[in-house]
Design an enzyme around this catalytic site. Structure first.
Site, PDB file in Angstrom:
ATOM      1  N   GLU A 133       4.521   0.167  12.479  1.00  0.00           N
ATOM      2  CA  GLU A 133       3.388  -0.590  11.948  1.00  0.00           C
ATOM      3  C   GLU A 133       3.533  -2.092  12.197  1.00  0.00           C
ATOM      4  O   GLU A 133       2.561  -2.845  12.081  1.00  0.00           O
ATOM      5  CB  GLU A 133       3.205  -0.315  10.461  1.00  0.00           C
ATOM      6  N   LYS A 171       0.830  -1.204   0.000  1.00  0.00           N
ATOM      7  CA  LYS A 171       0.000   0.000   0.000  1.00  0.00           C
ATOM      8  C   LYS A 171       0.861   1.248   0.000  1.00  0.00           C
ATOM      9  O   LYS A 171       0.573   2.227  -0.694  1.00  0.00           O
ATOM     10  CB  LYS A 171      -0.936  -0.032   1.210  1.00  0.00           C
ATOM     11  N   ARG A 228       2.200   6.037  -3.171  1.00  0.00           N
ATOM     12  CA  ARG A 228       3.240   6.975  -3.604  1.00  0.00           C
ATOM     13  C   ARG A 228       3.348   6.991  -5.127  1.00  0.00           C
ATOM     14  O   ARG A 228       3.427   8.060  -5.742  1.00  0.00           O
ATOM     15  CB  ARG A 228       4.589   6.599  -2.979  1.00  0.00           C
ATOM     16  N   GLY A 258      -4.478   7.185   5.939  1.00  0.00           N
ATOM     17  CA  GLY A 258      -3.518   8.234   6.254  1.00  0.00           C
ATOM     18  C   GLY A 258      -2.777   8.731   5.037  1.00  0.00           C
ATOM     19  O   GLY A 258      -2.506   9.930   4.909  1.00  0.00           O
ATOM     20  N   SER A 305       3.609  11.786  12.529  1.00  0.00           N
ATOM     21  CA  SER A 305       3.580  10.898  11.368  1.00  0.00           C
ATOM     22  C   SER A 305       4.579  11.342  10.317  1.00  0.00           C
ATOM     23  O   SER A 305       4.634  12.530   9.956  1.00  0.00           O
ATOM     24  CB  SER A 305       2.178  10.872  10.742  1.00  0.00           C
ATOM     25  N   SER A 306       5.342  10.384   9.810  1.00  0.00           N
ATOM     26  CA  SER A 306       6.242  10.690   8.690  1.00  0.00           C
ATOM     27  C   SER A 306       5.471  11.008   7.421  1.00  0.00           C
ATOM     28  O   SER A 306       6.033  11.567   6.469  1.00  0.00           O
ATOM     29  CB  SER A 306       7.179   9.506   8.447  1.00  0.00           C
ATOM     30  N   ARG A 324      -4.502  -3.722  11.332  1.00  0.00           N
ATOM     31  CA  ARG A 324      -3.422  -4.385  12.075  1.00  0.00           C
ATOM     32  C   ARG A 324      -3.896  -4.891  13.432  1.00  0.00           C
ATOM     33  O   ARG A 324      -3.352  -5.863  13.952  1.00  0.00           O
ATOM     34  CB  ARG A 324      -2.217  -3.465  12.193  1.00  0.00           C
TER      35      ARG A 324
END
Length: 461
Positions: A341, A35, A40, A117, A191-192, A417
């Site tokens: 994650e 994902k 991206r 996200g 968050s990155s 998750r």
């Protein structure tokens, strides 16, 4: 302990009884695409200087939301006719990006981010390049996810944003067809994705972007490396003069045909299953080199006693006799700031260990699909046979003090998750009932079928 967000207790759904492993596994798993890579590449293909083909794409809720967001802005995305094991390849044709005219309600084009996200953090900088009004919104639960940094970034780039001032969705802005760019400073501690979302669109900003992170920490840095690698593969010049600073030069984004790697983070429950049920799990087409944080499983699983080896293009995890067969797993102290994650799957392993574990570097997981720290503590503690506490929340992680477990409901909290962590424990704890296994469709729609096939390889009757 905090109360986890996103509980579906008010909307009862058919529960899924996690299957118990009857014997040591001998499983062969081929997973759909990543994902993180897929979304991206969709953004970059939408901004490229020509059509791109995405091969072996992931077809899931998160990627579907990204596709629909880009289509709504005018990007052409169609099936090519070529199809892999999990769905057709995609052809992405860039177009002049267009938002919506203000409606009576003033929202213009509404982009539905669901609970993804990557969509809610990647699409706004891209949509700011469009002409017209755009509203960014999502599921009710998504409105609790942190978005203040994205909103502040748009404002710093000269975009006029209308929001409620609470740093969350929904928010609205009107694009002028261009973004000035330049130098901005943000706090990406939560968050990155805040960094990646800006970097992906930055080549199309008039002045490019010099982005500086000024927060105390920066979680999941491999995801930023993934973004930088994807940009460079399309000919974009990206410099990193010092840690926490990225300079994306303005210029074209090259059209490119890409093959999406299997999702290595989604491999975590399947690989962990070998340590729990015993036996071997082969993960097909494990990349030799990758920026996916799931690759850390190669070094993490041996800490619990697994033998991990490459066999041709595959990764084979041998868990010996496993917990099911009487093996003991050690308690560990782990810093998962690189790959938070992976935490739900590894917390499940730590819950079955013979000694206490501490998993830190994951405080940012409080802002994911749910507050994962609170959710993991609540779910695991709900399985403890004598009602005592096995998982305690820390400021930046969890302490796990294993206790005997028994079957009980397991809440997914709309978090894929969380659902798969319950499945791991269900391999050796009869009666783990996951309330919403369908939430795995977020990144792995085939999870229930793949998990059933995995467990059946251990049925030696």
């Amino acid at each position: 302990m905090q109360t986890p967000k996103n509980s579906r207790s008010t909307t009862p759904l058919p529960s899924w009884r996690a299957p118990v492993a009857a014997g040591a596994l001998s499983a062969d798993v081929a997973l759909p695409g990543s994902k993180s890579l897929m979304n991206r590449e969709l953004v970059l293909a939408a901004l490229a200087n020509g059509p791109s083909t995405i091969r072996l794409p992931l077809h899931s809720r998160d990627t579907g939301l990204m596709v629909e967001a880009l289509r709504s802005l005018g990007v052409g995305i169609e099936s090519t006719g070529d199809s892999g094991p999990y769905g057709p390849d995609l052809r992405v044709t860039p177009a002049v990006l267009t938002g919506g005219a203000p409606t009576e309600g003033g929202h213009g084009l509404r982009i539905d981010c669901g609970l993804a996200g990557t969509v809610m953090r990647f699409i706004p900088p891209l949509a700011a390049l469009a002409t017209g009004r755009v509203t960014i919104d999502g599921d009710e639960s998504a409105r609790r996810r942190p978005m203040r940094t994205t909103i502040a970034s748009l404002v710093a780039l000269g975009v006029d944003v209308i929001d409620d001032g609470d740093g969350s969705m929904p928010f609205t802005f009107t694009g002028a067809g261009a973004v000035r760019g330049g130098a901005i400073t943000i706090d990406a501690s939560q968050s990155s994705q805040f960094v990646s979302g800006l970097l992906l669109s930055a080549p199309r900003f008039d002045e490019g972007l010099v982005l500086r992170h000024a927060g105390e920490r920066l979680p999941s840095t491999p995801h930023i490396d993934m973004t930088v690698d994807a940009l460079r593969a399309r000919g974009v010049v990206v410099d990193q003069p010092e840690p926490g600073v990225w300079h994306v030069h303005p210029g074209p984004i090259a059209a490119r045909d890409v093959v999406i790697e299997p999702d290595l983070s989604n491999a975590a429950p399947f690989a962990a299953a070998a340590l729990v049920a015993g036996g071997t799990v082969r993960i097909r087409t494990w990349p030799a080199e990758t920026t996916q944080v799931g690759a850390d499983l190669e070094s993490l699983l041996p800490l619990w006693g697994a033998t991990v080896a490459r066999d041709g293009d595959d990764l084979v995890v041998d868990g010996g006799v496993g917990v099911r067969g009487g093996a003991t797993l050690p308690g560990l102290d782990l810093d998962l700031s690189r790959g938070g994650e992976l935490a739900p799957a590894l917390v499940a392993l730590a819950t079955l260990a013979d000694g206490p574990s501490t998993i830190t570097g994951i405080g940012h997981l409080r802002g994911h699909e749910t507050d994962r720290l609170a959710a993991l503590a609540a779910d695991v503690n709900g399985l403890v046979a004598d009602g005592s506490t096995a998982v305690t929340e820390l400021e930046d992680g969890l302490r796990i003090d294993p206790r005997p477990l028994r079957g009980a409901p397991w809440a997914a909290y709309e978090d894929h998750r969380m659902a798969t962590a319950g499945a791991i424990l269900g391999l050796v704890v009869d009666g783990v009932d996951v309330d919403d296994i369908g939430t795995t469709a977020k990144t792995l729609p085939q999870f229930p079928e793949l998990w059933a096939a995995l467990v059946q390889t251990g049925d030696h009757s």
